[in-house]
Design a protein around this motif. Structure first.
Motif, PDB file in Angstrom:
ATOM      1  N   ILE A  57       0.869  -1.201   0.106  1.00  0.00           N
ATOM      2  CA  ILE A  57       0.203  -0.041   0.053  1.00  0.00           C
ATOM      3  C   ILE A  57       0.913   1.218   0.045  1.00  0.00           C
ATOM      4  CG2 ILE A  57      -0.420   0.109   2.497  1.00  0.00           C
ATOM      5  CD1 ILE A  57      -2.977   1.220   2.164  1.00  0.00           C
ATOM      6  N   VAL A  58       0.394   2.248  -0.800  1.00  0.00           N
ATOM      7  CA  VAL A  58       1.284   3.606  -0.647  1.00  0.00           C
ATOM      8  C   VAL A  58       0.195   4.740  -0.632  1.00  0.00           C
ATOM      9  CG1 VAL A  58       1.465   3.856  -3.101  1.00  0.00           C
ATOM     10  CG2 VAL A  58       3.087   4.969  -1.839  1.00  0.00           C
ATOM     11  N   ASP A  59       0.499   5.650   0.180  1.00  0.00           N
ATOM     12  CA  ASP A  59      -0.358   6.965   0.085  1.00  0.00           C
ATOM     13  C   ASP A  59       0.153   7.790  -1.025  1.00  0.00           C
ATOM     14  OD1 ASP A  59      -1.829   8.865   1.512  1.00  0.00           O
ATOM     15  OD2 ASP A  59      -0.393  10.174   1.494  1.00  0.00           O
ATOM     16  N   GLU A  60      -0.916   8.339  -1.730  1.00  0.00           N
ATOM     17  CA  GLU A  60      -0.447   9.149  -3.097  1.00  0.00           C
ATOM     18  C   GLU A  60      -0.286  10.733  -2.654  1.00  0.00           C
ATOM     19  OE1 GLU A  60       0.471   7.595  -5.447  1.00  0.00           O
ATOM     20  OE2 GLU A  60      -0.968   5.934  -5.954  1.00  0.00           O
ATOM     21  N   PHE A  81      -0.872  -7.472   5.394  1.00  0.00           N
ATOM     22  CA  PHE A  81      -0.864  -8.709   6.081  1.00  0.00           C
ATOM     23  C   PHE A  81      -2.600  -9.090   6.164  1.00  0.00           C
ATOM     24  CE2 PHE A  81       3.401  -7.533   6.976  1.00  0.00           C
ATOM     25  CZ  PHE A  81       3.977  -8.441   6.512  1.00  0.00           C
ATOM     26  N   ASP A  82      -2.563 -10.492   6.074  1.00  0.00           N
ATOM     27  CA  ASP A  82      -4.057 -10.628   6.289  1.00  0.00           C
ATOM     28  C   ASP A  82      -4.615  -9.712   7.497  1.00  0.00           C
ATOM     29  OD1 ASP A  82      -6.469 -12.263   5.553  1.00  0.00           O
ATOM     30  OD2 ASP A  82      -5.949 -13.419   7.487  1.00  0.00           O
ATOM     31  N   SER A  97      -7.827  -9.044   3.245  1.00  0.00           N
ATOM     32  CA  SER A  97      -7.932 -10.738   3.282  1.00  0.00           C
ATOM     33  C   SER A  97      -7.124 -11.324   2.226  1.00  0.00           C
ATOM     34  CB  SER A  97      -9.243 -11.382   3.015  1.00  0.00           C
ATOM     35  OG  SER A  97     -10.196 -10.459   4.108  1.00  0.00           O
ATOM     36  N   ILE A  98      -5.822 -11.855   2.665  1.00  0.00           N
ATOM     37  CA  ILE A  98      -4.891 -12.840   1.897  1.00  0.00           C
ATOM     38  C   ILE A  98      -4.706 -13.884   2.704  1.00  0.00           C
ATOM     39  CG2 ILE A  98      -3.768 -10.548   0.792  1.00  0.00           C
ATOM     40  CD1 ILE A  98      -1.645 -10.390   2.562  1.00  0.00           C
ATOM     41  N   GLY A  99      -3.737 -14.699   1.884  1.00  0.00           N
ATOM     42  CA  GLY A  99      -3.375 -16.068   2.013  1.00  0.00           C
ATOM     43  C   GLY A  99      -2.268 -16.001   3.361  1.00  0.00           C
ATOM     44  N   ASP A 100      -1.378 -14.979   3.348  1.00  0.00           N
ATOM     45  CA  ASP A 100      -0.487 -15.044   4.644  1.00  0.00           C
ATOM     46  C   ASP A 100      -0.953 -14.658   5.786  1.00  0.00           C
ATOM     47  OD1 ASP A 100       1.758 -13.135   2.256  1.00  0.00           O
ATOM     48  OD2 ASP A 100       1.523 -15.218   2.707  1.00  0.00           O
TER      49      ASP A 100
END
Length: 505
Positions: A57-60, A81-82, A97-100
């Motif tokens: 993620i990055v803030d623009e 991370f999840d 929501s991710i697998g890690d």
């Protein structure tokens, strides 16, 4: 099998689920992929993207910020991370929501005090029971922070002493001689990682801002170009006077009868110009590297590419375009650039093999002869080498420029073509908006030879819409990828496919 990544978006418009395949940007305008009716958001507020199995993620550069698990993030992209929770704007949240599995050291969102938006009253802290283990952890962390702080102060103090001893504080030294200026090659600036090489994931938000980086060209720095065949095709006739360049530049910049600028009223941005261009360029440039593309390190490398036909030159002005490139070219001797020894980059002398290449080009630069011992001639050689790009790009630019000229009777302003790595780093020294590079493996877009930029702030909405429609058409035909860049670097960034084939995604 690639892990699935889902984003649960909770905004004033309700809750919905998004699948993250490449990148998704959030904001309150159509510049973002996901437009949210939240007045606390910036036009493009936050981007979440994938780099293989990592999610970042990055803030623009948003006004009110992006908060990851309650802490504001700035600068480089952060790993997600999840279970991570993101807050942006006044009332927009995203759950990841991710697998890690989350790292054990990561604090749950409920345990971190959320930072308020600028101007809002601070929230009242909620009392929480603290276990003995957490107290011990906090004490250990405090000791570590104190130790690190002390070490930093010692190093900082030593640097101040060294600075005082080595550099006087006044513009002149004690004996009245001018202070020695820093060598422009003395260091490679530390900046964002380059996305088109083999390094860590880039800050895509910064990348998108840094395509058009040229300073305004000074007409006083230009010279007439003579020597080429006057009967040659328009795109190969390099006989151009400075007076003609000035005439065409004035024609391109003449006053309009409608508003101009970064976002003139009535501008309609097609989805092709605000989509996945960064991802496609990144993929294509990786293919180029895998297939043996050698990026130019210095002017001798650009000379080799020109003499081999790998890059072709454009005249600095025609009825259809005006090239405002090469503003940072100088009269200094040609040097041999190497990342391993960039501080002591040696001057290319007759003892260097590269001297032969440069001498051959200087002897017959499309019919014009240059003296490599003359600073003004060296500068003009450098400017001409910066007016080159990939042969496949030339008919694309010519077609676009002719269509624009037929519609508006003005030439296109081209602000960037090819560069060497040495030149790109020189821009880093003089132009705060230039694309920053760091170390081997970097491949800024314009060192690929496949990119060119078109200035647009001087155009009306009608003009910009016309150019964008043409670029969108060619993108749909699989010829190129185009991006509409804003802010200080307002331009259309165009990247053609070196082999005429879109990247394998």
């Amino acid at each position: 099998m690639r892990k699935k990544v889902k984003l649960e978006l909770d905004s004033p418009e309700g809750i919905r689920e998004l699948d993250l395949e490449g990148e998704i940007s959030f904001g309150r305008t159509e510049l973002a992929d996901i437009v949210i009716d939240d007045p606390g958001l910036s036009r493009i507020n936050t981007t979440i993207f994938r780099d293989n199995e990592e999610v970042l993620i990055v803030d623009e550069g948003s006004s009110n910020g992006t908060f990851l698990n309650g802490k504001r993030i700035e600068g480089e992209p952060r790993l997600l991370f999840d279970g991570d929770e993101i807050k942006m704007g006044l009332d927009t949240r995203v759950r990841v929501s991710i697998g890690d599995k989350r790292r054990e050291t990561a604090k749950p969102a409920a345990e971190v005090a959320e930072e308020p938006l600028p101007g809002s009253p601070p929230p009242k802290p909620a009392p929480k029971p603290v276990s003995a283990s957490r107290r011990r952890s906090g004490e250990t962390e405090l000791i570590l922070y104190v130790a690190l702080g002390s070490t930093f102060l010692i190093i900082f103090g030593a640097l101040i002493v060294i600075f005082i001893l080595m550099e006087p504080g006044d513009p002149e030294t004690a004996d009245g001689t001018p202070r020695r200026e820093m060598d422009s090659r003395a260091m490679i600036p530390i900046a964002v990682q380059d996305p088109f090489g083999g390094q860590e994931q880039e800050d895509i938000g910064e990348l998108v801002q840094y395509f058009e980086v040229q300073d305004d060209i000074d007409v006083a720095d230009l010279n007439d170009v003579t020597g080429s065949d006057s009967n040659a095709p328009m795109e190969e006739n390099f006989n151009v006077t400075v007076e003609f360049f000035k005439k065409q530049q004035a024609k391109a910049m003449e006053a309009r009868n409608a508003p101009t600028g970064n976002d003139p009223p009535g501008q309609k941005i097609p989805p092709e110009l605000r989509g996945d261009g960064v991802i496609k360029q990144k993929a294509k440039l990786r293919e180029m590297l895998q297939e043996g593309y050698v990026q130019p390190m210095d002017y001798s490398d650009l000379a080799k590419k020109r003499m081999s036909g790998e890059l072709v030159e454009l005249p600095m002005a025609t009825e259809y375009w005006v090239l405002e490139v090469g503003s940072s070219a100088n009269e200094e001797q040609f040097t041999s650039f190497d990342f391993d020894d960039h501080v002591n980059a040696p001057t290319i002398t007759p003892m260097f093999p590269d001297y032969v290449t440069l001498s051959q080009l200087a002897t017959n630069f499309s019919g014009h002869r240059y003296d490599m011992n003359n600073g003004a001639d060296r500068k003009q050689m450098k400017q001409r080498m910066l007016r080159m790009f990939h042969p496949r790009a030339r008919p694309i630019l010519i077609s676009l420029a002719k269509a624009y000229h037929a519609r508006f009777n003005r030439p296109l302003r081209v602000t960037s073509l090819s560069r060497s790595m040495e030149y790109q780093i020189l821009l880093n020294k003089t132009n705060a908006n230039s694309f920053k590079v760091r170390g081997k493996g970097s491949l800024p877009p314009h060192t690929s030879g496949c990119a060119f930029d078109l200035a647009r702030k001087h155009m009306t909405a009608e003009e910009q819409n016309f150019v964008m429609a043409e670029l969108a058409r060619m993108e749909n035909e699989g010829i190129l990828d185009a991006l509409r860049e804003g802010n200080v670097n307002a331009c259309f960034h165009v990247f053609i496919y070196d082999d005429g084939v879109p990247p394998q995604m």
